[in-house]
Design an enzyme around this catalytic site. Structure first.
Site: not given
Ligand code: NAP
Ligand code: GLV
Length: 308
Positions: A223, A271
């Site tokens: 983000r 994005h």
């Molecule tokens: P997720 O499965 O919820 O994973 C989040 C990871 O971040 C987990 O390993 C979590 O740790 C870690 N984390 C959270 N808070 C933390 C902190 N304070 N310190 C250290 N580590 C922390 O999320 P995801 O599905 O991988 O997605 C991640 C993010 O990608 C989304 O929230 C979104 O903002 C972004 N995204 C972007 C796009 C794009 O097109 N650019 C698309 C999709 C998503 P734990 O394992 O210990 O819980």
């Molecule tokens: C895109 O940014 C998502 O959070 O899936």
């Protein structure tokens, strides 16, 4: 049971077409044609207008079209029903591919070769072997883990940081504050795949950049709120950082005239790192609805206290 679709960003027609064969008896309405709000049981949304969901008295589940849910959590009127975030192989593969693409861009000197081609120059620039390139990943969730595995497959030296301890085969993993400093110190490329929460907002800042090795590259696909833009520009302009690949921004679309558009060391994508393709993600939505109807536990439910 009726689902309300609300997104200015996603294709309502494509979603209806994908959901129909999976859930033939589900009526799908598209906001703002809500009809009787009392009919709506499920809402499939990306950035709905604040307060809209609160006007649906029989809402049972909110299904997010995005993996990141912080825009929904910012709405103080968000109903107290389960909020299911997007997790799907299509989105995960997209993200792993985008991260690999950016890491290879820097490791294999793609931009230098593009410049040489424009100048008609044939000159072999030698890259560092993948095994000698250290990539650090902030966030080892669904997307961070997939990116780590994909990079590992290409022999990169990968490490990752999460909130709680997360062992991963072949990947050095750390957690907590000390873990972050250790990870940054060994990251030639630093990839951010964290959720945006109070604890992670502004994490890509001057202090973290200073702990990266000279010549490091920052890659942000999470983000815009994770990045302190002025600190990135200062670290690039001082020569401490070699570059940045950015897919997400504090303000989207990135405003005309923003310094990132023309900065020679910054690569911008709009994005698109991980897209919620209806054909690849409708299974996840349909499965959540089937589970809810059958009274089975939902998966990928957001923990509102944690913020992700
Ligand atoms: P997720 O499965 O919820 O994973 C989040 C990871 O971040 C987990 O390993 C979590 O740790 C870690 N984390 C959270 N808070 C933390 C902190 N304070 N310190 C250290 N580590 C922390 O999320 P995801 O599905 O991988 O997605 C991640 C993010 O990608 C989304 O929230 C979104 O903002 C972004 N995204 C972007 C796009 C794009 O097109 N650019 C698309 C999709 C998503 P734990 O394992 O210990 O819980
Ligand atoms: C895109 O940014 C998502 O959070 O899936």
């Amino acid at each position: 049971m009726t689902l309300l679709f609300c997104s200015a960003h996603d294709d309502a027609g494509a979603w209806k077409a994908e959901l129909k064969p999976r859930l033939p008896d589900l009526e799908v309405r598209v906001w703002p044609d809500v009809g009787d709000p009392a009919d709506i049981t499920y809402a499939l949304v990306w950035k709905p207008p604040a307060g809209m969901l609160a006007g649906l008295p029989n809402l049972k589940v909110v299904l997010s079209l995005g993996a990141g849910v912080e825009p929904l959590l910012l709405d103080p009127t968000l109903p107290d029903v389960p909020l299911v975030r997007m997790v799907s192989p299509g989105l995960t593969d997209d993200m792993a591919g985008w991260v690999v693409m950016q890491v290879l861009r820097w490791q294999r000197k793609l931009d230098a070769f593009a410049e040489q081609q424009r100048a008609g120059v044939w000159k072999q620039l030698v890259h560092r072997p993948a095994a000698e390139v250290r990539v650090g990943i902030l966030g080892l969730g669904v997307l961070g883990e997939a990116a780590a595995r994909a990079l590992k497959q290409l022999a990169f030296d990968v490490a990752g940081w999460s909130r709680t301890a997360k062992p991963l085969d072949g990947v050095e993993t750390v957690h907590g504050e000390d873990g972050l400093v250790a990870l940054a110190a060994r990251s030639d490329l630093l990839v951010c795949l964290l959720p945006l929460t109070d604890a992670t907002r502004g994490i890509l800042d001057r202090k973290l950049f200073a702990t990266l090795p000279p010549g490091a590259v920052v890659i942000n696909a999470a983000r815009g709120g994770h990045l302190v833009e002025a600190d990135l520009l200062a670290a690039l302009d001082s020569g401490h950082l070699a570059g940045a690949s950015l897919d997400v921004f504090a303000e989207e679309p990135l405003p005309p005239g923003h310094p990132f558009w023309s900065h020679p060391k910054i690569h911008v994508t709009p994005h698109v790192a991980g897209i919620t393709h209806p054909s690849q993600t409708a299974d996840h939505v349909a499965e959540s609805i089937r589970r809810h109807r059958a009274g089975r536990p939902l998966t990928n439910v957001v923990d509102r206290t944690r913020g992700y």
